[in-house]
Design a protein around this motif. Structure first.
Motif, PDB file in Angstrom:
ATOM      1  N   PRO A 237       0.814  -1.222   0.000  1.00  0.00           N
ATOM      2  CA  PRO A 237       0.000   0.000   0.000  1.00  0.00           C
ATOM      3  C   PRO A 237       0.842   1.265   0.000  1.00  0.00           C
ATOM      4  O   PRO A 237       1.795   1.392   0.775  1.00  0.00           O
ATOM      5  CB  PRO A 237      -0.817  -0.130   1.286  1.00  0.00           C
ATOM      6  CG  PRO A 237      -0.855  -1.584   1.561  1.00  0.00           C
ATOM      7  CD  PRO A 237       0.455  -2.119   1.083  1.00  0.00           C
TER       8      PRO A 237
ATOM      9  N   THR B 149      -5.586   7.104   6.626  1.00  0.00           N
ATOM     10  CA  THR B 149      -6.310   5.839   6.830  1.00  0.00           C
ATOM     11  C   THR B 149      -7.815   6.024   6.690  1.00  0.00           C
ATOM     12  O   THR B 149      -8.546   5.050   6.526  1.00  0.00           O
ATOM     13  CB  THR B 149      -6.014   5.226   8.219  1.00  0.00           C
ATOM     14  OG1 THR B 149      -6.269   6.216   9.204  1.00  0.00           O
ATOM     15  CG2 THR B 149      -4.586   4.750   8.315  1.00  0.00           C
TER      16      THR B 149
ATOM     17  N   ASP C 267      -9.019   3.699   0.910  1.00  0.00           N
ATOM     18  CA  ASP C 267      -9.617   2.401   1.245  1.00  0.00           C
ATOM     19  C   ASP C 267      -8.518   1.381   1.497  1.00  0.00           C
ATOM     20  O   ASP C 267      -7.355   1.579   1.100  1.00  0.00           O
ATOM     21  CB  ASP C 267     -10.603   1.951   0.156  1.00  0.00           C
ATOM     22  CG  ASP C 267      -9.919   1.361  -1.048  1.00  0.00           C
ATOM     23  OD1 ASP C 267      -8.859   1.892  -1.445  1.00  0.00           O
ATOM     24  OD2 ASP C 267     -10.414   0.375  -1.596  1.00  0.00           O
ATOM     25  N   TRP C 268      -8.864   0.309   2.142  1.00  0.00           N
ATOM     26  CA  TRP C 268      -7.846  -0.644   2.606  1.00  0.00           C
ATOM     27  C   TRP C 268      -7.146  -1.362   1.464  1.00  0.00           C
ATOM     28  O   TRP C 268      -6.035  -1.881   1.613  1.00  0.00           O
ATOM     29  CB  TRP C 268      -8.460  -1.663   3.569  1.00  0.00           C
ATOM     30  CG  TRP C 268      -9.429  -2.616   2.937  1.00  0.00           C
ATOM     31  CD1 TRP C 268     -10.708  -2.339   2.581  1.00  0.00           C
ATOM     32  CD2 TRP C 268      -9.191  -3.969   2.582  1.00  0.00           C
ATOM     33  NE1 TRP C 268     -11.294  -3.428   2.027  1.00  0.00           N
ATOM     34  CE2 TRP C 268     -10.388  -4.455   2.012  1.00  0.00           C
ATOM     35  CE3 TRP C 268      -8.098  -4.830   2.680  1.00  0.00           C
ATOM     36  CZ2 TRP C 268     -10.515  -5.761   1.537  1.00  0.00           C
ATOM     37  CZ3 TRP C 268      -8.223  -6.129   2.217  1.00  0.00           C
ATOM     38  CH2 TRP C 268      -9.423  -6.588   1.649  1.00  0.00           C
TER      39      TRP C 268
ATOM     40  N   ASN D 215     -14.326   0.767   7.077  1.00  0.00           N
ATOM     41  CA  ASN D 215     -13.525   0.950   5.851  1.00  0.00           C
ATOM     42  C   ASN D 215     -13.000  -0.396   5.339  1.00  0.00           C
ATOM     43  O   ASN D 215     -11.820  -0.549   5.026  1.00  0.00           O
ATOM     44  CB  ASN D 215     -12.370   1.931   6.116  1.00  0.00           C
ATOM     45  CG  ASN D 215     -11.769   2.484   4.826  1.00  0.00           C
ATOM     46  OD1 ASN D 215     -12.188   2.095   3.721  1.00  0.00           O
ATOM     47  ND2 ASN D 215     -10.779   3.354   4.948  1.00  0.00           N
ATOM     48  N   THR D 216     -13.895  -1.361   5.282  1.00  0.00           N
ATOM     49  CA  THR D 216     -13.501  -2.686   4.787  1.00  0.00           C
ATOM     50  C   THR D 216     -14.181  -3.010   3.460  1.00  0.00           C
ATOM     51  O   THR D 216     -14.072  -4.133   2.971  1.00  0.00           O
ATOM     52  CB  THR D 216     -13.900  -3.785   5.800  1.00  0.00           C
ATOM     53  OG1 THR D 216     -15.326  -3.779   5.944  1.00  0.00           O
ATOM     54  CG2 THR D 216     -13.244  -3.568   7.143  1.00  0.00           C
TER      55      THR D 216
ATOM     56  N   SER E 158     -13.023  -6.150  11.702  1.00  0.00           N
ATOM     57  CA  SER E 158     -12.947  -4.690  11.618  1.00  0.00           C
ATOM     58  C   SER E 158     -14.186  -4.025  11.014  1.00  0.00           C
ATOM     59  O   SER E 158     -14.383  -2.834  11.222  1.00  0.00           O
ATOM     60  CB  SER E 158     -11.688  -4.255  10.846  1.00  0.00           C
ATOM     61  OG  SER E 158     -11.333  -5.151   9.835  1.00  0.00           O
TER      62      SER E 158
END
Lengths: 522, 522
Positions: A21, A71, A75-76, A116-117, A181
């Motif tokens: 990332p 964060t 997005d993840w 945010n998953t 999460s």
């Protein structure tokens, strides 16, 4: 508008970001609306509403480094990058309401954010929207062990709710890989699917009530804890799966089923897809109320998972030329009852009852908790194995179960015709895999390539969407639309449906400030 | 506005009509809106759209005697009397659309009508609306025995659908006393409850798709046969339970569960209501996935049913001073498994497992199909026994299960305080009975009197509605609002909810022509 080259660039960076990332800004993936730009005065106003610890902003008087907002902005998966300068984390519904009243007055855009998953960029800003993160609203307001109805705030993490319910012998009717999460408010707002839909149905059935703050700050209190209520339109249903574009879900009540006291699973190797519908029917008949999962993975998926785990769960000689595999799970009140039901099913599948030929090549039944998880790993390990093999084009679609093989093979043939797959040394696609939730008619197609390339993308899109459309299917079975698929909505919904969605959007969000760029373009 | 005396008069006629239906005109129960009055020209226009056999009108060119329209104008209870001069029975969705286009252009009001089996007057005209009866749209468009998904037109009679599915070993996830004449489109439009909600959930979960003709004649095609579809707002949910006030449901797809292969039931006599929550919890735990009904009837209900049937299902000495009774039903894949689960439950209830005292005074388990139906008759016979005893004030409410006894007794005490019940020779109320669906939190209170009187009515209303409101309950659990309760909506829904319902109504039905006077006043 962005040129093809810009989009291409974004995709390549996304591919890169997945493995490592990077906090690099991306182009906005939806055009910015004409909402107002956040000012220092706005931030000061919010500081009068929320505690200082509930605010993160790169503007004065907070002056947090912009990187501290990364964060929340990104997005993840590293696919979408927002440019918000303000994250608000209210603690109460009244605070959310006060925030929205100001945003409404000022025409400031907001993106509601859960854990945010998400996979489609629904919970991150498309541009510079204010991020309203629900993490600080994580109280369980009530639970009634007699009815199984829980009332929880939107920011409760799914796994925390499960853990809370465990001593009460109840479960949340929802299970997801992201449970550690993801937040229940986000689950409801995206109408999350997952592993329990076959057994417990969709959230439209199990969510009994919602508390929603509307774009103008009004609190729509429909937080009923009744199973039956026929007093007027069931407005709460509109917010289930609306991805926060009509209002912000702040609390909800859910009907929770009793926890099963026993679980079993087995994996079957099928000679061909032709047996799939019959086996599904037999499983429904013989396992009836204890059937809790019926999952498919094709031969390519199986081989790849075995390659990556280094283990072969089934005997090689027995599976022979099997085209695909199914995983069946039972969840029931008594292990011995479920085992007997499973045994009846297996007798028929092996052809030992009737004089007809067996429907399966082979099967393995878990004998321990370890084996139970190992068998699940065969199915759940598919996306992971794909990700380890190369760059993955992912499609999450609903099509009739009878078309699962046809649709997957049509994609294979398309890539082969284009010289991209099984066509000699220039084939950049190594795998085309079909797997998914047979019980829900939900097929995942993963196309694994050595790199994301314009040629592969052009071969797949809009081809796959058109293919789904030809089967009256859904281009998003369980992931939602978000920034990724909002512009493709027309493949699954007709003009009249889209027009009415737009009217509903404008009714609730007349200023267009609520999660702009998601679900429906206005 | 009607005077109290007029309303009283209407009620007395209703009471009379129940025992011997009379085709007497009543006052309208909702004020007539400013929609247009039907003309001969309109009827001629419809004659150009529909076959002559699809039209019944007292206007030229048909000139049917007005009395031929009575069965469409009047509800089956003889409570509501419309004055429509036109009944249309279209055969296709296109015909419905053409009819509505004309009505919309002319601002003619319409009432959609199914089997006319409703209890609150939703399906009959409040005044002189055009009746659009769906009986001629009764095709089953498709059924997939693998997925269990049926696509049927709105006019299909519920029992016909059940009979159609039986050879395919599936059931409709809905069962009602009116199944022989109610139509599935009406069931969906009223979000009908009934006997299978505990096990199979509400129609919001099991209806997968709808085809709806909107007031302006547009056809909203959301007739999906997918279990999962996350492409935009789930608009179809709005029409489930909207009582035809937003559009006309012309077809639907429903997820049908596999038929259970075994069913059992038992009746338990409880020392007091105090045991009810614990027994419900134990039943959920021990019967888990096979529990399909958990019904309550109190001592007064039991005595009245026994009196009317002349049979006592339970041993008099064993039930002793029992305050109430529960009926538990199981539906499962294997009789012997369900019996074993039931046996475990009974051991605990009788206190033979733990050293604690028994939770029940007595119980009887059905041993044959005859006994199965006899036990059900104890519970299902309550409303019939009430009707045979006197005039019945009926309340269909949702309140927390823990409050069932409290709410019923509060009503008893109220009537006693007013000198109407158990207060000597002037007590006009003979019975106050509480029964209902514990599993759904749905309590029915029946007040049986020797006549409908203003005193009793004044003692009960709005007292009961306020009582329900104090428990955050619903004044209509499963029957809907219709002409009967639309004006009482505020007892169950707050101002903001009602405002938004009104906005939604006006969005879809901007001319207010669709089933006026029902659900929400505009």
């Amino acid at each position: 508008m962005h040129s093809a080259r810009q989009i291409r660039f974004a995709r390549l960076r996304y591919a890169f970001a997945r493995s490592r990332p990077q906090l690099v800004r991306s182009m906005a993936t939806a055009p910015r609306g004409d909402y107002a730009t956040l000012t220092e005065e706005d931030v000061k106003h919010f500081a009068g509403i929320l505690a200082p610890t509930s605010i993160l902003s790169s503007l004065p008087p907070f002056n947090n480094p912009q990187s501290e907002l990364d964060t929340y902005n990104n997005d993840w998966l590293g696919k979408y990058y927002g440019r918000s300068k303000l994250v608000l984390k209210p603690k109460t519904t009244a605070e959310v309401s006060a925030v929205l009243k100001h945003c409404y007055r000022r025409k400031l855009a907001i993106v509601p954010q859960g854990g945010n998953t998400g996979l489609v960029g629904s919970g991150v800003p498309a541009n510079d929207e204010v991020i309203l993160n629900l993490a600080n609203m994580s109280n369980i307001r009530s639970f009634d062990p007699m009815t199984g109805i829980i009332v929880a705030e939107a920011g409760c993490i799914l796994e925390n709710l499960s853990n809370y319910l465990a001593p009460h012998s109840h479960i949340i009717p929802l299970d997801l890989g992201a449970k550690g999460s993801c937040q229940i408010g986000g689950n409801v707002s995206t109408n999350a699917g997952g592993l329990r839909v076959l057994r417990y149905g969709s959230l439209h059935g199990s969510v009994l009530g919602l508390e929603v703050v509307l774009p103008n700050g009004e609190i729509l209190d429909q937080l009923s804890t009744m199973r039956k209520d026929n007093t007027g339109y069931d407005l709460k249903q509109l917010f289930i799966g609306a991805e926060g574009t009509l209002g912000i879900v702040t609390a909800l009540s859910i009907q929770c089923p009793p926890a099963p006291r026993a679980q079993q699973n087995l994996v079957l190797a099928l000679p061909s897809y032709n047996q799939l519908p019959e086996i599904f029917k037999l499983a429904k008949t013989h396992l009836s109320e204890v059937l809790s999962a019926f999952e498919l993975f094709d031969r390519e998926s199986y081989e790849l998972v075995c390659h990556h785990t280094g283990q072969r769960a089934l005997n090689e000689s027995e599976i022979g030329g099997s085209e695909c595999f199914v995983l069946i799970e039972t969840s029931g009140g008594r292990a011995e009852h479920d085992e007997e039901k499973l045994a009846s099913l297996l007798e028929i599948l092996y052809g030992t009852v009737s004089s007809s030929s067996p429907l399966i090549n082979s099967g393995v039944l878990s004998q321990s908790a370890d084996q139970f998880f190992s068998l699940w790993k065969l199915r759940e390990g598919v996306p992971e194995a794909a990700g380890k093999t190369g760059k993955v084009y992912k499609y999450d679609i609903s099509v009739p179960v009878r078309e699962f093989m046809n649709v997957t093979n049509t994609v294979r043939n398309r890539l082969q015709e284009k010289g991209l797959y099984r066509s000699g040394p220039n084939s950049r696609v190594s795998h085309v895999m079909g797997y998914g939730h047979v019980g829900d008619g939900n097929l995942h197609i993963n196309v694994v390539a050595d790199a994301y390339t314009p040629e592969i993308e052009a071969a797949l899109e809009p081809f796959v969407f058109e293919l789904v459309q030809s089967h009256k299917g859904s281009i998003s079975a369980e992931h939602g639309l978000g920034l990724q698929k909002t512009q493709h909505l027309h493949y699954s919904k007709g003009q009249i449906s889209r027009d009415w969605m737009r009217k509903v959007k404008l009714l609730f969000d007349d200023k267009g400030i609520m999660n702009p760029g998601k679900v429906i373009a206005v």
